[in-house]
Design a protein around this motif. Structure first.
Motif, PDB file in Angstrom:
ATOM      1  N   VAL A  33      45.189  72.724-109.992  1.00 14.44           N
ATOM      2  CA  VAL A  33      46.035  72.624-111.095  1.00 14.44           C
ATOM      3  C   VAL A  33      45.042  72.118-112.071  1.00 14.44           C
ATOM      4  CG1 VAL A  33      47.693  71.403-112.102  1.00 14.44           C
ATOM      5  CG2 VAL A  33      48.007  72.035-109.709  1.00 14.44           C
ATOM      6  N   ALA A  34      45.278  72.719-113.186  1.00 11.62           N
ATOM      7  CA  ALA A  34      44.586  72.307-114.851  1.00 11.62           C
ATOM      8  C   ALA A  34      45.705  72.161-115.703  1.00 11.62           C
ATOM      9  CB  ALA A  34      43.772  73.513-115.302  1.00 11.62           C
ATOM     10  N   VAL A  35      45.646  71.037-116.403  1.00 17.17           N
ATOM     11  CA  VAL A  35      46.579  70.736-117.479  1.00 17.17           C
ATOM     12  C   VAL A  35      46.036  70.863-118.784  1.00 17.17           C
ATOM     13  CG1 VAL A  35      48.579  69.082-118.332  1.00 17.17           C
ATOM     14  CG2 VAL A  35      47.527  68.907-115.789  1.00 17.17           C
ATOM     15  N   ALA A  36      46.725  71.376-119.567  1.00 16.82           N
ATOM     16  CA  ALA A  36      45.967  71.832-120.988  1.00 16.82           C
ATOM     17  C   ALA A  36      47.078  71.710-121.954  1.00 16.82           C
ATOM     18  CB  ALA A  36      45.465  73.075-121.150  1.00 16.82           C
ATOM     19  N   PRO A  37      46.903  70.971-123.253  1.00 16.01           N
ATOM     20  CA  PRO A  37      48.027  70.979-124.155  1.00 16.01           C
ATOM     21  C   PRO A  37      48.215  72.405-124.761  1.00 16.01           C
ATOM     22  CG  PRO A  37      45.965  69.992-124.869  1.00 16.01           C
ATOM     23  CD  PRO A  37      45.634  70.551-123.580  1.00 16.01           C
ATOM     24  N   SER A  38      49.347  72.628-124.966  1.00 18.31           N
ATOM     25  CA  SER A  38      49.939  73.906-125.193  1.00 18.31           C
ATOM     26  C   SER A  38      49.457  74.543-126.786  1.00 18.31           C
ATOM     27  CB  SER A  38      51.407  74.049-125.143  1.00 18.31           C
ATOM     28  OG  SER A  38      51.947  73.333-126.141  1.00 18.31           O
ATOM     29  N   ASP A  39      48.836  73.607-127.358  1.00 21.83           N
ATOM     30  CA  ASP A  39      48.593  73.939-128.984  1.00 21.83           C
ATOM     31  C   ASP A  39      46.967  74.126-128.995  1.00 21.83           C
ATOM     32  OD1 ASP A  39      47.978  71.256-128.473  1.00 21.83           O
ATOM     33  OD2 ASP A  39      48.710  70.584-130.466  1.00 21.83           O
ATOM     34  N   ASP A  40      46.253  74.007-127.970  1.00 20.33           N
ATOM     35  CA  ASP A  40      44.792  74.132-128.018  1.00 20.33           C
ATOM     36  C   ASP A  40      44.494  75.278-127.093  1.00 20.33           C
ATOM     37  OD1 ASP A  40      42.139  73.835-127.885  1.00 20.33           O
ATOM     38  OD2 ASP A  40      42.146  71.458-127.945  1.00 20.33           O
ATOM     39  N   ALA A  41      43.913  76.241-127.637  1.00 19.33           N
ATOM     40  CA  ALA A  41      43.740  77.630-126.951  1.00 19.33           C
ATOM     41  C   ALA A  41      42.327  77.480-126.483  1.00 19.33           C
ATOM     42  CB  ALA A  41      43.725  78.760-128.003  1.00 19.33           C
ATOM     43  N   THR A  42      41.609  76.618-126.997  1.00 19.59           N
ATOM     44  CA  THR A  42      40.178  76.578-126.483  1.00 19.59           C
ATOM     45  C   THR A  42      40.281  75.840-125.188  1.00 19.59           C
ATOM     46  OG1 THR A  42      39.014  76.721-128.641  1.00 19.59           O
ATOM     47  CG2 THR A  42      37.812  75.557-126.934  1.00 19.59           C
ATOM     48  N   VAL A  43      40.963  74.740-124.959  1.00 22.90           N
ATOM     49  CA  VAL A  43      41.249  73.744-124.035  1.00 22.90           C
ATOM     50  C   VAL A  43      41.961  74.816-122.611  1.00 22.90           C
ATOM     51  CG1 VAL A  43      42.201  71.864-123.017  1.00 22.90           C
ATOM     52  CG2 VAL A  43      41.022  71.812-125.032  1.00 22.90           C
ATOM     53  N   ARG A  44      42.798  75.549-123.187  1.00 23.31           N
ATOM     54  CA  ARG A  44      43.530  76.371-122.242  1.00 23.31           C
ATOM     55  C   ARG A  44      42.704  77.382-121.817  1.00 23.31           C
ATOM     56  NH1 ARG A  44      47.407  77.041-126.212  1.00 23.31           N
ATOM     57  NH2 ARG A  44      46.903  79.247-125.965  1.00 23.31           N
TER      58      ARG A  44
END
Length: 128
Positions: A33-44
């Motif tokens: 599982v990877a958890v990323a903020p929905s508003d940061d395309a680079t982190v996603r």
């Protein structure tokens, strides 16, 4: 054994896969599982790349599932997922704490170590 792997980068996934190479068997399963903020395309994007590594590196396991989850609380998301998949152990990577070195692990690791009711293994990540 069912491992829940929490990752945020390719380096994290690789370090945890190296750890599992020596421990996991063909009877074991993993949910990565990877958890990323929905508003940061680079982190996603980075999180998705981290997930792409897992099935290849963990091909010897019986089953490997991957999930990209959005949110701002990785520890809670990992704990909820651990319950949902009936994980036996949570694997995460060690990250530097605060810049002033007042802690030795990151906040997600610290929260998991405090709140989890199952074993949490913190795997070191070699310098990239």
């Amino acid at each position: 054994m069912h491992y829940l792997v929490g990752t945020a980068s390719v380096h994290t996934t690789a370090a945890i896969c190296d750890y599992l190479d020596e421990r996991a068997t063909s009877d074991d399963d993993a949910t990565v599982v990877a958890v990323a903020p929905s508003d940061d395309a680079t982190v996603r994007r980075d999180a998705q790349e981290a997930l792409n590594v897992a099935p290849v590196r963990l091909a010897a396991l019986d089953d490997v599932g991957t999930e990209l989850r959005t949110g701002d609380d990785p520890a809670r998301t990992l704990l909820e997922t651990a319950t949902a998949v009936d994980a036996d152990e949570i694997l995460i990577a060690a990250h530097d704490g605060l810049a002033d070195e007042s802690t030795s692990v990151g906040s997600t690791a610290r929260q998991l170590l405090e709140m989890a009711s199952l074993p949490v293994v913190v795997v070191p990540v070699p310098d990239a």
